[in-house]
Design an enzyme around this catalytic site. Structure first.
Site, PDB file in Angstrom:
ATOM      1  N   ASP A 315       0.210   9.511  24.712  1.00  0.00           N
ATOM      2  CA  ASP A 315      -1.129   8.917  24.885  1.00  0.00           C
ATOM      3  C   ASP A 315      -1.915   9.563  26.026  1.00  0.00           C
ATOM      4  O   ASP A 315      -3.147   9.649  25.969  1.00  0.00           O
ATOM      5  CB  ASP A 315      -1.016   7.414  25.194  1.00  0.00           C
ATOM      6  CG  ASP A 315      -0.535   6.600  24.007  1.00  0.00           C
ATOM      7  OD1 ASP A 315      -0.157   7.207  22.992  1.00  0.00           O
ATOM      8  OD2 ASP A 315      -0.532   5.356  24.105  1.00  0.00           O
ATOM      9  N   HIS A 447      11.240   4.733 -11.718  1.00  0.00           N
ATOM     10  CA  HIS A 447      10.383   3.710 -12.315  1.00  0.00           C
ATOM     11  C   HIS A 447      11.156   2.403 -12.372  1.00  0.00           C
ATOM     12  O   HIS A 447      12.320   2.416 -12.741  1.00  0.00           O
ATOM     13  CB  HIS A 447       9.983   4.149 -13.725  1.00  0.00           C
ATOM     14  CG  HIS A 447       9.151   3.120 -14.436  1.00  0.00           C
ATOM     15  ND1 HIS A 447       7.825   2.906 -14.131  1.00  0.00           N
ATOM     16  CD2 HIS A 447       9.476   2.241 -15.421  1.00  0.00           C
ATOM     17  CE1 HIS A 447       7.351   1.945 -14.921  1.00  0.00           C
ATOM     18  NE2 HIS A 447       8.330   1.531 -15.708  1.00  0.00           N
TER      19      HIS A 447
END
Ligand code: NAI
Length: 472
Positions: A315, A447
């Site tokens: 940061d 799937h």
């Protein structure tokens, strides 16, 4: 006060996800490392009062929301009973387990820890103020990972007990009846949703005309629809001009927008308008390290500052202020400081907003492409065509991939829906590996899963989708 002198090959200031990664990597490379942090626990803002506690609370709020939505599927629970003390203990337990994990890892690597506030004396010396007195540390190389702090809002009494920052909001002292969140960005919306789930009436004031202004607005839309139901009000293009405490600790708030000026009483106010670097805490002026006009430390691709033996990461060097960016940079700095060939060469940094639904993006956004006039084409797979999304009651979600129109390589990915933060990793891999639409479309996806929507978006772009009818 006791004066002690220490020496280290590498000293790291700050034990957040960037700092401890840098320290551990350097130790693994055989360096003698000293890690300094002013907190009593290791892990920095992310672990102690940021990412981890907020996500622990967001998990609870999401589970509550899911339980409520089950009533549409024929299963109805009663109104949840919230024991705020137990919620707080649960969150604190996760944090302290991770704290001790980091301490154990430091110990195993023989990384020495000093708990205290470090400030520079020169390009090779630090002073550390500890409970036991000052420690003078001379170092061969230093990695600054000093992090950031919430920005204060002028006109708001930031030290009033009813004015919260992300730090105090996560302490979860109580559940305010009426909470005003100032700032419709990542922190404001994540914590706003937590408090709304716990029973607060939440309002948001955002200065700009959109929520999460950095994200593509088509991704924000499903979240905004949800927030419109969960929150009392969302005031865009609005600003808070004054916050005045009342005798009963409630706050009188004056909000201004193009409709005029309103006055409203709130139990608490959360200020979440951004963060600023902690450069002011470390006496950087005693070194030759260059900073910009906002206080961010300037570094090159090796994470090196203007002083050869001092590196900076996370940061304190600027946006995006994200733990995973800091960790990556920390490892680069440790490698370079240890003499290995390394540089910051990541193609993208993923962003995730852990709201319900989650929003995640990586690489180029459509907004950036339009602003910078970068040519692109996109493939979108609406989750309304996904069986798994229907099962999860998440058909509002969407996966989109932004392609280079020439090479068909992935430039960016955006996802909104449950687990978007997990799903974005596949997009990151595609960007890093230089995958194109065909690579993705021809990768067999299981799937039914939400992950299929990633291949689906590539197939829509390729014109090979069979789960959707896309007119030519
Ligand atoms: P932010 O930059 O995300 O959002 C701040 C918002 O406040 C912006 O939308 C801005 O337009 C608005 N604003 C600024 N001044 C204002 C004013 N006077 N009145 C009303 N609105 C105003 O900053 P935030 O939420 O404080 O987070 C700081 C940083 O922390 C983020 O940029 C992010 O890097 C990091 N973070 C990341 C998280 C994640 O990855 N999920 C979670 C929390 C924080």
């Amino acid at each position: 006060m006791v004066e002690e002198s220490r020496q280290a090959e590498i000293v790291v200031i700050g034990a957040g996800p960037g700092g401890y990664a840098a320290a551990f990597r350097a130790a693994d490379l055989g360096k003698e490392v000293l890690l300094i942090d002013r907190d009593s626990e290791l892990g920095g803002v992310c672990l102690n009062r940021g990412c981890i506690p907020s996500k622990a609370l967001l998990h609870i709020s999401k589970a509550m929301d899911e339980a409520e939505r089950l009533s549409k599927m024929g299963v109805t629970y009663g109104k949840p009973e919230i024991d705020i003390d137990q919620v707080r203990d649960h969150k604190n337990k996760i944090v302290s387990q991770l704290n001790s994990g980091i301490a154990q890892m430091a110990n195993a690597r023989k990384v020495e820890i000093i708990k205290g506030l470090a400030s520079f004396v020169s390009n090779t010396e630090l002073k550390v103020q500890t409970d036991m007195g000052n420690v003078s540390v001379t170092f061969g190389q230093c990695i600054i990972a000093g992090g950031s702090t919430s920005v204060a809002l002028p006109g708001v009494p930031m030290d009033h007990p009813s004015v919260l920052t992300s730090r105090t909001a996560l302490e979860l002292k109580d559940i305010p009846e009426k909470l005003l969140v100032i700032g419709g960005g990542v922190i404001g919306l994540e914590l706003g949703q937590v408090y709304a789930a716990l029973g607060s009436k939440v309002s948001v004031v955002e200065f700009l005309p959109t929520l999460i202004p950095g994200a593509d607005q088509d991704l924000v839309k499903p979240l905004q629809r949800k927030l419109n139901k969960q929150f009392e009000s969302i005031l865009l293009s609005s600003k808070v001009t004054a916050v005045e405490p009342n005798n009963d600790d409630t706050l009188n708030v004056i909000i201004e927008n193009n409709k005029g000026e309103f006055r409203e009483v709130y139990s608490k106010v959360l200020v979440a308008i951004g963060r600023r670097p902690n450069t002011n805490l470390i006496d950087i002026k005693n070194t030759d390290v260059r900073i910009d006009d906002k206080g961010y430390i300037k570094v090159d691709v090796y994470q090196r500052t203007s002083v050869k033996n001092i590196f900076a990461i996370g940061d304190i060097i600027g946006d995006p202020m994200l733990a995973h960016k800091a960790t990556y940079e920390g490892k680069v700095a440790a490698d370079v400081a240890s003499g290995l060939p390394a540089a910051f060469d990541a193609r993208a940094i993923p962003s995730v907003v852990y709201t319900n639904p989650e929003i995640a993006w990586a690489g180029l956004t459509e907004k950036e492409a339009k602003n910078d006039e970068i040519p692109y084409k996109k493939g979108e797979f609406p989750w309304s065509a996904s069986g798994k999304a229907m099962i999860l009651d998440a058909s509002q979600g969407k996966t989109k991939i932004i392609f280079d129109p020439e090479t068909k390589q992935v430039l960016g990915v955006g996802i909104v829906g449950p687990s978007a933060g997990d799903l974005i990793s596949e997009g990151m891999l595609a960007i890093e590996m230089g995958a194109d639409a065909e690579d993705i479309g021809l990768t067999i996806h299981p799937h039914p899963t939400l992950g299929e929507s990633f291949a689906g978006a590539a197939e829509v772009f390729e014109g090979t989708a069979t789960d959707l009818y896309v007119p030519k």
